[in-house]
Design a protein around this motif. Structure first.
Motif, PDB file in Angstrom:
ATOM      1  N   PHE A  63     -35.816 -22.596 -26.493  1.00 49.24           N
ATOM      2  CA  PHE A  63     -35.565 -23.461 -25.345  1.00 49.24           C
ATOM      3  C   PHE A  63     -35.238 -24.887 -25.793  1.00 49.24           C
ATOM      4  N   LEU A  64     -36.011 -25.370 -26.779  1.00 52.86           N
ATOM      5  CA  LEU A  64     -35.764 -26.739 -27.251  1.00 52.86           C
ATOM      6  C   LEU A  64     -34.369 -26.842 -27.865  1.00 52.86           C
ATOM      7  N   SER A  65     -34.032 -25.791 -28.593  1.00 63.34           N
ATOM      8  CA  SER A  65     -32.715 -25.765 -29.208  1.00 63.34           C
ATOM      9  C   SER A  65     -31.631 -25.771 -28.134  1.00 63.34           C
ATOM     10  N   PHE A  66     -31.878 -24.988 -27.084  1.00 64.14           N
ATOM     11  CA  PHE A  66     -30.937 -24.908 -25.965  1.00 64.14           C
ATOM     12  C   PHE A  66     -30.758 -26.282 -25.321  1.00 64.14           C
ATOM     13  N   LEU A  67     -31.903 -26.954 -25.086  1.00 68.01           N
ATOM     14  CA  LEU A  67     -31.850 -28.282 -24.464  1.00 68.01           C
ATOM     15  C   LEU A  67     -31.052 -29.250 -25.323  1.00 68.01           C
ATOM     16  N   ALA A  68     -31.383 -29.227 -26.612  1.00 73.49           N
ATOM     17  CA  ALA A  68     -30.723 -30.160 -27.531  1.00 73.49           C
ATOM     18  C   ALA A  68     -29.217 -29.917 -27.518  1.00 73.49           C
ATOM     19  N   ARG A  69     -28.859 -28.631 -27.592  1.00 70.94           N
ATOM     20  CA  ARG A  69     -27.429 -28.321 -27.661  1.00 70.94           C
ATOM     21  C   ARG A  69     -26.758 -28.660 -26.344  1.00 70.94           C
ATOM     22  N   HIS A  70     -27.470 -28.433 -25.269  1.00 68.69           N
ATOM     23  CA  HIS A  70     -26.910 -28.678 -23.943  1.00 68.69           C
ATOM     24  C   HIS A  70     -26.699 -30.166 -23.729  1.00 68.69           C
ATOM     25  N   ILE A  71     -27.736 -30.921 -24.062  1.00 68.98           N
ATOM     26  CA  ILE A  71     -27.662 -32.368 -23.839  1.00 68.98           C
ATOM     27  C   ILE A  71     -26.648 -32.989 -24.788  1.00 68.98           C
ATOM     28  N   ASN A  80     -24.323 -31.432 -26.230  1.00 71.69           N
ATOM     29  CA  ASN A  80     -23.046 -30.730 -26.137  1.00 71.69           C
ATOM     30  C   ASN A  80     -22.616 -30.165 -27.482  1.00 71.69           C
ATOM     31  N   LEU A  81     -23.547 -29.455 -28.103  1.00 70.90           N
ATOM     32  CA  LEU A  81     -23.286 -28.982 -29.467  1.00 70.90           C
ATOM     33  C   LEU A  81     -22.729 -27.575 -29.520  1.00 70.90           C
ATOM     34  N   TYR A  82     -22.235 -27.092 -28.416  1.00 75.77           N
ATOM     35  CA  TYR A  82     -21.690 -25.735 -28.452  1.00 75.77           C
ATOM     36  C   TYR A  82     -20.412 -25.715 -29.277  1.00 75.77           C
ATOM     37  N   THR A  83     -20.130 -24.542 -29.853  1.00 74.83           N
ATOM     38  CA  THR A  83     -18.865 -24.392 -30.573  1.00 74.83           C
ATOM     39  C   THR A  83     -17.733 -24.415 -29.556  1.00 74.83           C
ATOM     40  N   PRO A  84     -16.514 -24.709 -29.999  1.00 72.72           N
ATOM     41  CA  PRO A  84     -15.382 -24.697 -29.057  1.00 72.72           C
ATOM     42  C   PRO A  84     -15.276 -23.371 -28.314  1.00 72.72           C
ATOM     43  N   ALA A  85     -15.535 -22.277 -29.051  1.00 67.48           N
ATOM     44  CA  ALA A  85     -15.440 -20.965 -28.398  1.00 67.48           C
ATOM     45  C   ALA A  85     -16.509 -20.819 -27.325  1.00 67.48           C
ATOM     46  N   GLU A  86     -17.699 -21.325 -27.619  1.00 70.82           N
ATOM     47  CA  GLU A  86     -18.789 -21.213 -26.646  1.00 70.82           C
ATOM     48  C   GLU A  86     -18.532 -22.094 -25.433  1.00 70.82           C
ATOM     49  N   LYS A  87     -17.978 -23.278 -25.678  1.00 63.14           N
ATOM     50  CA  LYS A  87     -17.657 -24.185 -24.566  1.00 63.14           C
ATOM     51  C   LYS A  87     -16.632 -23.540 -23.658  1.00 63.14           C
ATOM     52  N   ALA A  88     -15.590 -23.019 -24.301  1.00 64.44           N
ATOM     53  CA  ALA A  88     -14.536 -22.360 -23.538  1.00 64.44           C
ATOM     54  C   ALA A  88     -15.125 -21.201 -22.741  1.00 64.44           C
ATOM     55  N   LEU A 101     -21.295 -16.242 -22.675  1.00 57.79           N
ATOM     56  CA  LEU A 101     -22.405 -17.174 -22.830  1.00 57.79           C
ATOM     57  C   LEU A 101     -22.709 -17.374 -24.305  1.00 57.79           C
ATOM     58  N   PRO A 102     -23.325 -18.501 -24.641  1.00 53.27           N
ATOM     59  CA  PRO A 102     -23.603 -18.785 -26.054  1.00 53.27           C
ATOM     60  C   PRO A 102     -24.402 -17.671 -26.724  1.00 53.27           C
ATOM     61  N   LYS A 103     -24.046 -17.407 -27.970  1.00 59.90           N
ATOM     62  CA  LYS A 103     -24.656 -16.280 -28.691  1.00 59.90           C
ATOM     63  C   LYS A 103     -26.174 -16.410 -28.794  1.00 59.90           C
ATOM     64  N   ALA A 104     -26.660 -17.652 -28.893  1.00 58.58           N
ATOM     65  CA  ALA A 104     -28.118 -17.839 -29.032  1.00 58.58           C
ATOM     66  C   ALA A 104     -28.854 -17.252 -27.838  1.00 58.58           C
ATOM     67  N   TRP A 105     -28.208 -17.275 -26.662  1.00 58.10           N
ATOM     68  CA  TRP A 105     -28.880 -16.750 -25.477  1.00 58.10           C
ATOM     69  C   TRP A 105     -29.056 -15.234 -25.582  1.00 58.10           C
TER      70      TRP A 105
END
Lengths: 410, 412
Positions: free
Chosen positions: B220-228, B230-238, B351-355
């Motif tokens: 969850f913390l990782s998710f928050l950090a990435r979300h805030i 915006n650390l998703y990969t271009p593919a994940e953002k798309a 959705l992002p692979k981590a999920w």
């Protein structure tokens, strides 16, 4: 400006023959039975089979057509900026009272101009002090509906509908007018008031209002007041109805506002498919109203035989949703044009009364326990009563149309 | 136990003639100028397909080809619903210890989707890769299986039928490849039959963002950090963008079919044009630039049009899947069954692979550069490649089925 052209509905015989050819080939689906709620998944098979049989063997379109033609109808070309010239079909009945109030009635979906026909005969009467005001009544087919032309272009939105309806009234010599509307018509009426009120559009009387919920930030005073007043039982019941609609009853809306063309192939090609699509709402949205088979098939036939075709009526749903801001959001602003709100407890979306105050200056308000979404059809008495009450002597919108108060003499 | 019977597809000439009679009377709607695809299936395409369906497409030829596949039928009893005739394909590998693989289709797919994988899987068996015994079921209410008109036939019942089919075929342990609603069905199977379903592969990953309330705070913390940040990969953002877009523009059919399937069924059953458009819009929009031939489209649509239980029965699953004891669920960690997750760019939800790691023990994960919802049809080499890698000697699910690791001689 040339006068409107008199119009009589006259569906070609070839279309009727084609309809019957198709009805004869109808295939019916199976059905999952839910004895405790036979309408839960949609229209029951027995209903559709009965109606199809009636449509094929007994329903007399020519007779329905003749009855509709007893109302004075016209078409007139209306130019919509940036889009072109459209043939607008409408009923126009003048009262014998010279100073009758010009009233435009705007239908919705799956309704049509037919919805005015129960209240019209009463509305054009009156004019004496004890009778209430008289009205000149104009009831168009919205563009893409009934016997008006097709919009043909993308982006023909609620703004364009508002422009077309407004210009229709001007073309008939009514520089000032009032509106009664529900469903999609009410959406268009809000935009007419926004753009052409109060100079031209002097007042609106609306059923199926869709106000936004007041919040502490959006409407602090109203919100504070609301905290002090608990919701009534009826209002709570209304919210429950509204929730049920959003959970179980708005699939049609989600389809029509995203892929109307895909749906349109079915509606154009299958009369029984169209019947089911519309009849589900006639049933679900009315309050124990006993629809006769003739009524149902007349309403459906107006879609089936419409000038623009049955698929076109979904377009406005798409446009509303893709407008920025969406049409629903945009019309929730406060519009300073006298407003009458009627609420029917069995309507589809029923919101707490206090919310209505976000919409405009409320000069008339009424609530009815009986009656649903098709107010003018199910409760013509209530609608006539409301309009006479709102625009007559002592009413909140008395005399809004300067020189046309609705009464004989000055 | 009911025997396995060979099955021959035989659609009557009466049905074929009726279809053509209706097609000849087709009425088309108009279309807005320059509408493109925004409002739905374009008029020009639908007209062309209908003309092809009426004048060129020969169901008898297609049927003959389909009958060359290993079609079978058996009867499976479902408590409360009675015996159901289930149609399926069953291709037995020459490698006796091949891995039993059940392919579960969705809507508007079918057992046919597996047929493109078969050559690649057969090739694998020849080239020292893992071999599979492949079973492709026609779910109840689809293709040549029985329909169910009794209410309450939910995901758990579909899962039960799938599981029982594998048992009837002698596969007490097996793996699955699920797509569309088949993804939900196989996920539920992993919950209900953990000792049988050893590994599950899917391209429709029903993930949710990590929960703040799970015992391990890190995801969850990782998710928050990435979300805030915006650390998703271009593919994940798309992917997230597309998911949002799909939710807004592409879910009308879903909202309708999960609430008023009977109402829309009248039109879809009565109008072949209407039904073709209904399916074609999805076949186009859910794929990644895949060029469908008119023949393919008409084959897929005809399979529904001539299905045993009718076009309307394929919609029932939608209504049932959102209600009852086992509605379709996103998220949720299901232990034991090994997971293989494939991410295709034009899948409905990306959705992002981590999920996806929140769904279970992910032993295989692949992000593809091409392909969509019907991955096994569009890019069969990629899907077969995934299965071969996942179940091969170096794969995370190697040997998960006792005694059926997929190789001619078991390693010592």
């Amino acid at each position: 400006m040339s006068p409107p052209t008199p119009f009589k509905i006259s569906i070609p015989e070839s279309k009727l023959q084609r309809l019957h050819q198709k009805l004869a080939l109808t295939d019916f689906p199976d059905e999952v039975i839910n004895t405790s709620n036979s309408w839960s998944r949609g229209v029951p098979l027995s209903e559709i089979k009965r109606l199809t049989h009636y449509w094929q063997n007994s329903f007399n379109w020519r007779s329905a057509e003749a009855h509709l033609n007893t109302f004075p109808q016209f078409t007139t070309p209306i130019e919509v900026e940036g889009f072109g010239v459209y043939d607008v079909h409408f009923i126009h009945q003048k009262s014998e009272v010279e100073n009758a109030i010009p009233l435009m009635f705007l239908h919705g979906w799956p309704g049509s101009f037919i919805e005015v026909t129960k209240i019209l005969p009463e509305l054009v009467k009156g004019g004496k002090e004890e009778e209430g005001p008289a009205f000149d009544v104009v009831a168009p087919s919205l563009i893409d509906f009934g016997f008006s032309g097709a919009s043909k272009k993308e982006g023909f939105n609620v703004d364009q509908h508002a422009e077309a309806c407004h210009k229709l009234m001007l073309s008939l010599g009514y520089s000032e007018y009032v509106i009664q509307a529900g469903d999609l018509g009410h959406l268009i009426a809000r935009f007419i008031a926004l753009k052409y009120g109060p100079t031209h559009c002097k007042a609106t009387h609306l059923n199926s209002a869709l106000p936004a919920e007041p919040t502490a930030t959006s409407h602090p005073e109203l919100y504070a007041e609301m905290q002090k007043t608990p919701l009534t039982e009826a209002e709570i019941a209304g919210l429950i109805r509204t929730k049920a609609f959003s959970e179980e009853g708005n699939g049609y809306l989600r389809q029509q506002s995203t892929k109307p063309q895909t749906l349109g192939y079915s509606l154009a090609d299958s009369p029984v498919g169209l019947l089911a699509w519309l009849y589900e709402k006639l049933h679900d949205w009315s309050d124990d109203y006993v629809w006769s088979d003739d009524e149902i098939l007349t309403w459906v036939s107006i879609y089936y035989f419409s000038t623009a075709g049955p698929s076109a009526s979904s377009n406005l749903y798409y446009e509303n949703e893709h407008r920025s801001p969406s049409a629903f959001a945009a019309m929730q602003v406060y519009i300073d044009v006298p407003l009458g709100i009627v609420s029917f407890e069995k309507d589809v979306i029923v919101l707490p009364k206090a919310w209505n105050r976000t919409l405009g200056p409320i000069v008339f308000e009424s609530t009815y326990e009986r009656g649903g979404h098709f107010a003018a059809w199910e409760r013509p008495d209530a609608m006539v009563g409301d309009l006479r009450g709102m625009f007559g002597r002592g009413g909140g919108a008395e005399g809004v149309v300067g020189r046309r108060g609705g009464y004989e003499g000055l | 136990m009911s025997p396995i019977r060979p099955y021959t597809i035989r659609v009557s000439q009466t049905e074929v003639d009726k279809l053509n009679q209706k097609l000849a009377l087709s009425e088309f709607p108009n279309e807005l100028e320059d509408a493109g695809r925004n409002y739905g299936a374009p008029l020009g395409e639908v007209k062309r397909l209908v003309t092809f369906w009426k004048d060129v497409f020969k169901w008898s030829v297609v049927e003959k080809e389909m009958n060359k596949l290993p079609n079978f039928e058996t009867t499976i009893d479902v408590d409360g619903f009675g015996p159901l005739d289930i149609h399926f394909l069953h291709e037995v590998s020459s490698v006796k210890t091949a891995i039993p693989l059940l392919f579960v289709h969705g809507w508007p797919g079918s057992f046919l989707e597996v047929t493109r994988l078969l050559p690649f899987l057969q090739e694998s068996a020849k080239n020292h890769g893992p071999a599979f015994h492949v079973v492709a079921i026609s779910l109840p209410n689809f293709a040549f299986s029985s329909g169910v008109t009794k209410r309450g036939f939910g995901l758990q019942h579909y899962a039960e039928v799938c599981h029982k089919l594998m048992l009837v075929l002698g596969y007490y342990e097996y793996v699955t490849c699920g797509t569309d609603i088949g993804s939900s069905i196989t996920r539920l199977m992993s919950k209900l039959y953990p000792s049988s379903l050893k590994a599950l592969y899917t391209n429709l990953v029903p993930a949710l963002p990590p929960s703040p309330w799970s015992l391990n705070p890190f995801p969850f913390l990782s998710f928050l950090a990435r979300h805030i940040l915006n650390l998703y990969t271009p593919a994940e953002k798309a992917g997230l963008e597309y998911t949002r877009y799909f939710q807004k523009e592409g879910m009308g059919y879903y909202n309708l079919q999960t609430t008023k399937p009977q109402t829309v069924s009248y039109a879809l059953v009565d109008s072949p044009v209407g039904f073709l458009a209904w399916m074609w819009e999805k076949m186009h929009d859910w794929t990644d630039g895949y060029v469908w031939s008119d023949e393919e489209v008409c084959t897929w649509v005809s399979l529904y049009w001539f299905s045993r239980a009718g076009v309307e029965s394929g919609l029932r699953l939608y209504y049932e899947s959102t209600r009852g004891d086992e509605p379709a669920r996103a998220g949720g960690y299901i232990p034991h069954t090994k997971l293989g997750l494939a991410y295709f760019p034009r899948e409905m939800f990306r959705l992002p692979k981590a999920w996806g790691h929140g769904l279970g023990n992910v032993v295989y994960e692949k992000e593809h550069k091409k392909g969509g919802h019907f991955a096994a049809w569009e890019v069969p080499e990629a899907v077969a490649g995934d299965l071969i890698a996942m179940f091969g000697k170096d794969g995370g699910a190697y040997g998960c089925v006792k005694g059926n690791a997929g190789y001619a001689s078991q390693p010592s």
